[in-house]
Write a protein that holds these residues in place. Structure first.
Motif, PDB file in Angstrom:
ATOM      1  N   ARG A 118      61.666  76.264  -2.880  1.00  0.00           N
ATOM      2  CA  ARG A 118      61.166  77.594  -2.512  1.00  0.00           C
ATOM      3  C   ARG A 118      60.429  77.546  -1.169  1.00  0.00           C
ATOM      4  O   ARG A 118      60.543  78.452  -0.365  1.00  0.00           O
ATOM      5  N   GLU A 119      59.645  76.481  -0.947  1.00  0.00           N
ATOM      6  CA  GLU A 119      58.912  76.368   0.311  1.00  0.00           C
ATOM      7  C   GLU A 119      59.854  76.169   1.495  1.00  0.00           C
ATOM      8  O   GLU A 119      59.646  76.737   2.557  1.00  0.00           O
ATOM      9  N   ARG A 180      56.561  69.892   5.659  1.00  0.00           N
ATOM     10  CA  ARG A 180      56.353  71.224   5.118  1.00  0.00           C
ATOM     11  C   ARG A 180      56.124  72.200   6.254  1.00  0.00           C
ATOM     12  O   ARG A 180      55.508  71.854   7.261  1.00  0.00           O
ATOM     13  N   PRO A 181      56.594  73.422   6.099  1.00  0.00           N
ATOM     14  CA  PRO A 181      56.366  74.420   7.164  1.00  0.00           C
ATOM     15  C   PRO A 181      54.877  74.710   7.311  1.00  0.00           C
ATOM     16  O   PRO A 181      54.140  74.737   6.326  1.00  0.00           O
ATOM     17  N   GLN A 182      54.446  74.892   8.542  1.00  0.00           N
ATOM     18  CA  GLN A 182      53.047  75.190   8.818  1.00  0.00           C
ATOM     19  C   GLN A 182      52.779  76.660   8.487  1.00  0.00           C
ATOM     20  O   GLN A 182      53.450  77.549   8.965  1.00  0.00           O
TER      21      GLN A 182
END
Length: 186
Positions: A118-119, A180-182
Motif C-alpha cells: 500500500r505504501e 520508503r517514500p518521504q
C-alpha cells in the motif's frame, strides 16, 4: 464514447423541471437497462474484474500450499520405514506444525507485506500484493522441486540448504535497497 458523468442540475428555465431537480432526459428509474451508465461502462457488463484474477491466483496458490503442507500425512508410512519414527511422533510433529502455522501465519507476513504494498503502490497495493503472493508461491514450488532434484542427484540436501541460506542473504541485502517514500511533515 458515452459520457458517464451525470448531467448538470436543472437551472429552472424549463417549467417542467424545477430548479435543482434531475432533468427528465436522465431519469435512470425510467430508462431501459442498456441505456443506464452502468451498462455502458467501458469495461462491459460481462468483463472480469482484475481483482477476481488475483483472488483466483491466490486461491490456487493457497490450495497448493495446503496440499504441500499435508504431504507428511500421506508419507507417514515411508517416514516410519525410513527413519524408524513412530506414527504418533510423526503425527504429533505434523499437528504441532499445523497449529503453529495457523496461529502465527496471519500475523507473521501478510499484514507487513500488505502495508508495504500500500505504501509503495498506493491504490494499486492490493494488486501488487496479489503478485507478491503469487510470486512467493511459485518460488516455493521451484525451491521444493529444486531441493528434490538436488537430493536425487547428490543423495543429500546439503547443497539445497546452502543455496537456501545464500538466497536468504541476497534477499536481506535486496530488502535494504527498498526506500520508503518521504512523507512531508504536516
Amino acid at each position: 464514447m458515452t459520457d458517464l458523468r451525470p448531467p448538470p442540475p436543472a437551472t429552472g428555465d424549463d417549467p417542467a423541471e424545477p430548479a435543482g431537480a434531475t432533468p427528465r432526459s436522465y431519469d435512470a428509474d425510467h430508462m431501459p437497462a442498456a441505456a443506464t451508465p452502468r451498462a455502458q461502462d467501458s469495461t462491459g457488463p460481462r468483463a472480469l474484474h482484475p481483482a477476481w484474477i488475483v483472488a483466483g491466483v491466490g486461491f490456487v496458490a493457497l490450495l497448493g500450499a495446503a496440499a504441500f503442507r499435508s504431504v507428511p500425512s500421506v508419507l507417514i508410512d515411508p517416514l516410519h520405514a525410513e527413519f524408524g519414527w513412530s506414527h504418533a511422533t510423526i503425527s504429533a510433529a505434523v499437528s504441532l506444525n499445523m497449529l503453529l502455522y495457523g496461529l502465527i501465519s496471519p500475523f507473521a507476513a501478510v499484514p507487513p507485506t500488505v502495508l508495504l504494498c500500500r505504501e509503495l503502490f498506493g491504490a494499486h497495493g492490493p494488486i501488487a500484493f496479489g503478485w507478491v503472493f503469487a510470486a512467493h508461491q511459485v518460488g516455493a514450488a521451484i525451491a521444493a522441486t529444486g531441493a528434490g532434484v538436488i537430493r536425487d542427484v547428490q543423495g543429500s540436501y546439503d547443497l539445497a540448504w546452502y543455496l537456501a541460506g545464500a538466497l536468504c542473504g541476497v534477499a536481506a541485502l535486496m530488502s535494504m535497497l527498498v526506500r520508503r517514500p518521504q512523507v512531508p511533515a504536516s
